[in-house]
Design an enzyme around this catalytic site. Structure first.
Site: not given
Ligand SMILES: [Fe+2]
Lengths: 119, 302
Positions: B12, B59, B193, B240
């Site tokens: 995303h 976030h 990431h 995530e």
């Protein structure tokens, strides 16, 4: 210690955002999160010192934000996702911020990527 | 009764939505990403689900660390696109399916999943960055969503096993909804990431590919891992991937992965995988009754 995280301390260059970090940097992160509100962005662009005053930031917090010292902000406890909002306000891309965390220039960092143009 | 047609796992990263907004489909740097979503878009256009249930993470946009919910279920009729510092994306507000969402709140809480609920809060790129790739508004969204936020920002974050169980509870909740709704489950985030420290920019394609294999073939292996494993293998933001586990937990063991794409241009591995439940395709007439018998048998033993 959180047993789910045991072993992470052995990874270099990794700053976990946990409750201790969150509490330590709550004021700074609240200030950065405030950039989701247009009026706060406007004040910061127009008169950063007034925005710092309003948020009650310390001298060190002001310096790091003023100089966009990404590595220092991260060490201090800023959440990347709050810093991301500062990045957007200042027109700094995520790759540039990541380069800052790594102590590299954007150009150096892009050399390590598969598709440097995908920004 | 509501039924689940399948599931989608997808990254995303904000740049996915950014590439869509800037019409980058013919830009060689972005074309592999767009191409990877085409089969998902076509599948949704053909199956026409009424609702997408999203496991996603906020976030520090909608929620802040003065009260960061571990799990929060959206029960509103409309969610504004959140302003993340640049103003809002030029896409319509997301539409919530209130009936299903309220039913899910009842079902989850009575199933001892004491989830918090929110009404008309704005939602960030965790939902709508990938959404425009496979369910674009034209001009409005093709259907409604039910968003379920999972905390992956502030440790302690829920364990992989807990997210799997949340997925299973969401499956029970959706399947017990009396209206004939077609539902697809989406889990967003990852893959590898890291966005902090000197290790920022970390990726691990080998692990990402293994994850894409295990999520289809042997998700229990992923469920048994600890967050420290995910962080070591996939970076701090690789955590995530627990949203994919929730999505997979909401599918039946018979769901099959029918498409995947992997693209790692910059700091985040951008992946998408499409899962289909065996019932989703309308069976030819004479095969139908045999399949129904089998299905009922499977349900009774589940
Ligand atoms: Fe994310």
């Amino acid at each position: 210690m959180n047993p789910q995280l045991k072993g992470v301390e052995q990874l270099g260059g990794t700053y976990l955002f946990d409750l201790a970090t969150s509490a330590r940097a709550l004021r700074l992160n609240r200030f950065l999160h405030g950039f989701t509100v247009p009026a706060n962005r406007a004040l910061f662009k127009e008169d950063p010192e007034a925005a710092f005053d309003k948020a009650g930031l310390s001298a060190e917090e002001r310096r790091m934000v003023r100089e966009l010292d990404w590595a220092a902000l991260m060490r201090y406890g800023a959440s990347f996702f709050c810093l991301e909002k500062l990045g957007r306000v200042k027109g700094v891309s995520n790759p540039e911020m990541v380069a800052g965390f790594r102590g590299e220039s954007l150009e150096e960092f892009l050399k390590t990527r598969n598709v440097p143009g995908a920004r | 009764m509501a039924k689940i047609l399948g599931g989608i796992g997808t990254s995303h990263v904000p740049t996915i939505g950014g590439a869509y907004d800037r019409n980058k489909q013919n830009d060689p740097d972005w074309a592999p990403l767009f191409r990877g979503y085409e089969p998902v878009k076509a599948w949704l256009a053909q199956r026409k689900p009424d609702v997408l249930v999203f496991f996603y993470n906020d976030h520090a946009t909608t929620f802040f660390f003065d009260h960061y919910p571990t799990f929060a279920l959206g029960v509103g009729a409309e969610y504004a696109i959140a302003d993340e510092g640049l103003g809002r994306r030029a896409v319509p507000p997301l539409k919530g399916h209130v009936g299903l969402a309220r039913h899910m709140a009842d079902a989850l809480v009575n199933d001892e999943f004491d989830i918090s609920v929110f009404q008309d809060l704005p939602i960030d790129h965790g939902v709508h960055s990938p959404l425009t790739m496979f369910w674009p508004p034209s001009p409005d969204w093709p259907g409604k969503i039910v968003p379920i936020e999972i905390n992956v920002l502030q440790h302690p974050i829920p364990t992989p096993a807990r997210c799997w169980k949340l997925g299973q509870a969401v499956r029970r909740a959706v399947l017990s909804y009396p209206e004939d709704l077609k539902v697809v489950i989406v889990g967003t985030g990852g893959l590898s990431h890291q966005m902090n420290g000197e290790r920022a920019g970390f990726n691990n394609e080998k692990w990402d590919r293994k994850f894409l294999d295990l999520i289809a073939r042997d998700p229990r292996k992923l469920v048994a891992m600890r967050h420290a494993d995910y962080i070591r293998l996939g970076g701090t933001e690789g955590a995530e991937e627990i949203m994919w586990l929730a999505m997979r937990g909401a599918l039946s063991p018979r769901a099959r992965k029918i498409h995947q794409n992997y693209y790692l241009p910059m700091t985040t591995a951008m992946a998408v995988a499409l899962f289909e439940e065996p019932d989703a395709k309308p069976a030819p007439r004479k095969a139908r009754s045999a399949r129904k018998t089998r299905r009922n048998g499977a349900r009774a033993s589940a």
